[in-house]
Write an enzyme that holds these catalytic residues in place. Structure first.
Site: not given
Ligand code: NAI
Ligand code: MG
Length: 794
Positions: A192, A266, A300, A397
Site C-alpha cells: 500500500k 520503521e 526519517c 519531528e
C-alpha cells in the site's frame, strides 16, 4: 571583467530535465490508475478514485483507485495463491527474478527518476543519483540473498503473505527496501503506497510484470489510511511491515496485537547532529546541508537537531548561514536547484506552525533569502538557533527543511542532549579525533551512527530504530530474518488448555498452616517480602501443598524494574565477564542438582529421572550461553564507499520475561540466559503453577556473583504481572511464553514506549530441542543492532 568577477555574478540558468517520457506514460493510462492485482490493473470494486497532485505546481497529476476492504481482499487472495509456487521456485529461481528487477530499474532509470521527482516534488538530482540507483542496488543485493537462501538460511521458512505500508518521502526506495527482502526469501506481497506518491509503485508493478514477475507475487493497492488499516486488519496477512509516523505505528501495533501477525515498524526520529570543537568545520557544514536539506528534510533519519560545542558555535553559525544563503529552491526537474517542493499542503502547514511555535518559544530564526516559486508547496531552508532543549521544536519531528540548534560544553552533555528524545533512529558525530567519535557512538541511543558523515545507506547494512523509532531492521542479514520464520517454530502446537489455573490468594500466615516457608521475591539482589504481603500456595498435581510464594503486585514490579534499571553496569560489562558468571551459575546449579530435581518432580509430577534430565539440560544451557556471550558478535560491513560499517550487537536494556509452566526450570534458564549473555537486565515472572524452582534459584544467583538488580524475580499471577510489565515505560522489551492471552496483552499494552515483544501466542516450545530454544534463534531477539558508519579519508 575578470574571471573571478565573472564567477561571482554568474547566474545558474535553469537546467530542466525533459519530462516527456514520464508524462507520456501517464497519458497511456489516461491519467487514471487502477490497483495492480494478480498481474493486471484492476478497477476498484467500489469504483472510486482520488486525485494525486504535483507538489511543485499544485496541479492534479492523475487519479488513483481508492482501495476498499474488498480490494484488499482480492489482493491478499492473489498473493496467497501465488505464494506456494513462488516459494517452490527456490532460491536460484527467485534470484533470477530479483536480478531482472534490478536490471529493469537500471534500464528505466530516467523514467523512474523523472516520475518520482514530479510526483513527490524532490529534486531530480536526488532521485537520479540516490533513490533509483539505491533501489536497484537493493534488488541486486537481495537477489544474492535469494541465491544463498538454501545454504545460509536453511533453518527458516518464508513468513507467507506480507502487507507492506510505505510513506511518501522515498516512494520507490521504500518499495525496494520492503519488497526486495520479502520476495527474495519466498514471500508474496500486498503493498500500500502512500496516497501522495503511488505512481512509481504502479509503474514498477507494470514493468516488473513485463520483466516476467509471476502474477500475484507483487500486488499494489492504492488509497489512504483506511486502505492501510484494511490491509493491517486482513486475517490472511501473516506480517505487516510499516514505515511512517510513530502515531500510525502505534495504531498498527494495537491492531495486530494477539493476531499472530509479525510486525516491523520503521518510524520517525529526531536525530542529533553533533559537532565537536575539533571537527572539520567546513566538512560539518556541508554535512548539515545533506542532513537536513536533503529531500526538503522529509527524511526519517534527518539530522534535524544540531548540537555544536560552545567554542566553535559562533563560527559554525556564521559559516552555516553563509552556506544557507547559497541554497536554491525551485522546480524539482531543474538540475541546478538544491531543494524542491514539500509533498503536500498539510505538511507545509505543519512545518509553518512548528516553526512559529519554535520562534514563540524563544528560538532565533534564519531563513535563506532564496526566491520561492509562485505556485506549489515550497518552504525555505530554515535554521532555528538557540533552541531550548525542552522547546517543542527540539522534541517534535518537524519533517521539513528546519534545523534546530543548541550548544553543549562537554562530551557528556552532548550525549545527554542527543539522547534526550523518545526516538532513536540515527545520529551523526563530527570530530577529527577518532577516539572521541568512537567513544561517543556506543553511548548514543540510535540504530545508525554516522561518523563524519550523514545519510549514508546501503542494502547490505541494516537500518532501523531504537526506542520509539520502531523495531526491526531493513537491509543486510538482520533485515532478511524479518521475513523468515524459524522452521522449529513453525511446527509448534497450540497449548491444549490454558494450563495456569490461578490459585486463590490468601493472607500470608493465616488460613493454611505453613508447610514450607513462604518464598519471597528477589529484587535488587535481595529476597524481599511482597508489597501486598499476600502469598499463594504451590501445589503438586495431587493437590498437596508444597510451599508458598509471594504474590507480586504493581509496586513489586516497579521496584524490580527500578532495580534492573540501576544495574546498567551489566550492559557495559565485558563479554568475558558475563560468560564467566553464566558458567559460574551452571557450576552452582550443578552442585545443587539433586535438590532441584526433587523440587521439579514434586511440583510437576514427573519422574525423578525426567526432573534430573531437566536440571542437566538447564546446566548445559547455562554453559551454552556462557559460550555464546563472547561469540555472538557483530559484523564489519563493506558497503560501496571507502570505509567500514561496524554492526554492533547492543543489549536492549531492561527486559520483562514471563515463563511457561512446561519445564519450569529449563524454560526460565532458556529465556533468561540469552538475555544476560547479551548484557540485558531482566525482571522475570516464573511459571505460575510451578514457581519453586525459580525461588530456589535465588540462592544460586546469590552465590554466583550476579550483580544485584541484573536478575529480579517476581512470583504471582503471570497474566496480571505481564500487564503491568507491558504498561511500564521503563521496560524496553518483553518476552512472553506460556499464554496466548498474555501474548496478546503484551503486544496490545506495549505501545506506550513501543517495546520490542517476543511472544509465543500460546504455542508450545520444545525446551529440550536446541534448534527451537537455544542460540541465535533467541539471541537475535536479545540484541539490537547499531550500525556505525566510518568513512575513511575525505
Ligand atoms: P502516516 O504515518 O499517516 O503515513 C504513512 C503511511 O501509512 C501511508 O501510506 C498512509 O496511507 C498509511 N496509513 C495512515 N494511517 C494508517 C492506518 N491507520 N493504518 C494503516 N496505514 C495507515 O504519515 P503522514 O500522515 O503522511 O505524515 C505525518 C507525519 O508522519 C510526518 O510529518 C512525519 O513526521 C511522519 N512521517 C514519518 C515518516 C518516516 O519515514 N519515518 C514517513 C512519513 C511521515
Ligand atoms: Mg496521515
Amino acid at each position: 571583467m575578470s574571471v573571478a568577477q565573472y564567477y561571482e555574478t554568474m547566474e545558474y540558468g535553469p537546467a530542466p530535465e525533459a519530462d516527456g517520457e514520464a508524462r507520456a506514460w501517464l497519458k497511456t493510462h489516461g491519467a487514471v490508475f487502477e490497483h495492480f492485482i494478480g498481474g493486471v490493473f484492476a478497477a476498484p470494486q467500489q469504483g472510486e478514485h482520488f486525485a494525486t497532485f504535483e507538489p511543485a505546481t499544485g496541479k492534479t497529476l492523475a487519479r488513483l483507485a481508492q482501495g476498499s476492504a474488498a480490494d484488499i481482499n482480492a489482493a491478499v487472495a492473489a498473493a496467497r495463491s501465488a505464494q506456494p509456487l513462488w516459494q517452490r521456485l527456490g532460491g536460484h529461481g527467485r534470484a533470477r527474478h530479483l536480478y531482472a528487477l534490478a536490471r529493469m530499474l537500471q534500464r528505466h532509470a530516467r523514467l523512474f527518476a523523472v516520475l518520482e521527482a514530479i510526483d513527490n516534488g524532490k529534486p531530480l538530482r536526488e532521485t537520479r543519483d540516490l533513490d533509483i540507483p539505491l533501489s536497484a542496488r537493493h534488488f541486486l543485493h537481495h537477489a544474492g540473498w535469494a541465491q544463498l537462501q538454501e545454504r545460509e538460511l536453511a533453518d527458516h521458512l518464508p513468513v507467507g503473505v506480507i502487507g507492506q505500508i510505505i510513506p511518501w518521502n522515498f516512494p520507490l526506495l521504500m518499495l525496494a527496501w520492503k519488497i526486495a527482502p520479502a520476495l527474495a526469501v519466498g514471500n508474496t506481497v500486498v503493498l500500500k503506497p502512500a496516497e501522495y506518491t503511488s505512481l512509481s509503485a504502479l509503474l514498477f508493478a507494470e514493468l516488473a510484470t513485463q520483466a516476467g514477475l509471476p502474477p500475484g507475487v507483487l500486488n499494489v493497492v492504492t488509497g489512504g489510511g483506511a486502505t492501510g488499516a484494511a490491509l493491517v486488519d486482513h486475517p490472511g496477512v501473516d506480517k505487516i511491515a510499516f514505515t511512517g509516523s510513530t502515531e500510525v505505528g502505534r495504531l498498527i501495533r494495537q491492531a495486530t496485537a494477539g493476531t499472530g501477525k509479525s510486525l516491523t515498524l520503521e518510524l520517525g526520529g529526531k536525530s542529533p547532529f553533533i559537532v565537536f570543537e575539533d571537527a572539520d568545520i567546513d566538512g560539518a557544514v556541508e554535512g548539515v546541508v545533506d542532513a537536513i536539506w536533503f529531500n526538503q528534510g522529509q527524511v526519517c533519519c534527518a539530522g534535524s537537531k544540531l548540537l555544536v560545542q560552545e567554542g566553535i558555535a559562533e563560527t559554525f553559525r556564521r559559516r552555516l548561514i553563509r552556506r544557507m544563503e547559497r541554497l536554491r529552491v525551485g522546480s524539482p526537474l531543474d538540475k541546478a536547484i538544491d531543494m524542491g517542493a514539500v509533498v503536500a499542503p498539510v505538511q507545509l502547514e505543519r512545518i509553518r506552525s512548528l516553526v512559529e511555535a519554535g520562534v514563540n518559544e524563544g528560538a532565533q530564526r534564519y531563513q535563506a533569502a532564496t526566491v520561492l516559486p509562485q505556485e506549489g508547496y515550497f518552504y525555505p531552508p530554515t535554521l532555528l538557533w538557540n533552541v531550548h532543549p525542552s522547546s517543542t521544536v527540539a522534541i517534535e519531528e518537524i519533517f521539513g527543511p528546519v534545523l534546530v540548534a543548541m550548544t553543549f560544553r562537554t562530551p557528556d552533555e552532548a550525549v545527554m542532549l542527543a539522547n534526550n528524545t523518545r526516538y532513536g533512529l540515527a545520529a551523526s558525530v563530527w570530530s577529527e579525533t577518532i577516539g572521541l567519535a568512537l567513544d561517543i557512538a556506543p553511548q548514543l541511543l540510535a540504530g545508525v551512527v554516522w561518523i563524519n558523515a550523514t545519510n549514508l545507506f546501503d542494502a547490505g547494512v541494516g537500518f532501523g530504530g531504537y526506542r520509539e523509532s520502531g523495531f526491526g531492521r531493513e537491509g543486510g542479514r538482520e533485515g532478511i530474518y524479518e521475513y523468515l520464520t524459524p522452521n522449529a517454530w513453525s511446527t509448534r502446537k497450540q497449548r491444549e488448555k490454558p494450563e495456569a489455573t490461578s490459585v486463590a490468594q490468601h493472607n500470608a500466615g493465616f488460613e493454611l498452616p505453613p508447610i514450607d516457608r513462604t518464598a519471597k521475591l528477589f529484587i535488587g539482589g535481595k529476597q524481599v517480602r511482597p508489597d501486598g504481603n499476600y502469598a499463594r500456595a504451590v501445589r503438586s498435581p495431587d493437590s498437596m501443598q508444597l510451599g508458598e510464594v509471594g504474590e507480586g503486585n504493581r509496586k513489586d514490579i516497579r521496584n524490580a524494574v527500578a532495580a534492573a534499571r540501576s544495574a546498567a553496569a551489566w550492559s557495559r560489562a565485558t563479554a568475558h565477564n558475563r560468560a564467566q558468571i553464566l558458567f559460574y551459575l551452571a557450576e552452582n546449579l550443578s552442585a545443587r542438582g539433586d535438590e532441584f530435581a526433587l523440587r521439579i518432580a514434586a511440583m510437576t509430577g514427573t519422574t525423578i529421572a525426567n526432573a534430573k534430565a531437566e536440571v542437566d539440560a538447564s546446566i548445559a544451557r547455562l554453559f551454552s550461553y556462557g559460550a555464546w556471550a563472547d561469540k555472538y558478535e557483530g559484523a564489519v560491513h563493506a558497503p560501496p564507499l571507502r570505509g567500514v560499517v561496524l554492526a554492533m550487537n547492543e543489549p536492549i536494556g531492561v527486559v520483562g520475561v514471563a515463563c511457561p509452566d512446561e519445564a519450569p526450570l529449563l524454560a526460565l534458564i532458556s529465556l533468561v540466559a540469552p538475555l544476560l549473555a547479551m548484557g540485558n537486565r531482566v525482571v522475570v515472572v516464573p511459571s505460575e503453577s510451578h514457581p519453586l524452582a525459580a525461588t530456589d534459584f535465588y540462592q544460586v544467583l546469590e552465590t554466583s556473583d550476579v550483580p544485584p538488580g541484573v536478575v529480579n524475580i517476581v512470583t504471582g499471577r503471570r497474566d496480571g504481572l505481564v500487564e503491568i510489565l507491558a504498561e511500564h515505560d521503563d521496560v524496553d522489551a518483553l518476552w512472553v511464553f506460556g499464554s496466548k492471552q498474555a501474548s496478546a496483552t503484551a503486544e496490545r499494552l506495549s505501545t506506550g514506549n513501543l517495546k520490542r515483544t517476543l511472544v509465543d501466542h500460546g504455542f508450545m516450545t520444545d525446551w529440550y530441542d536446541g534448534s527451537a530454544s537455544e542460540g541465535p534463534i533467541l539471541l537475535r531477539h536479545a540484541v539490537q543492532i547499531k550500525n556505525i558508519w566510518i568513512p575513511y579519508g575525505d
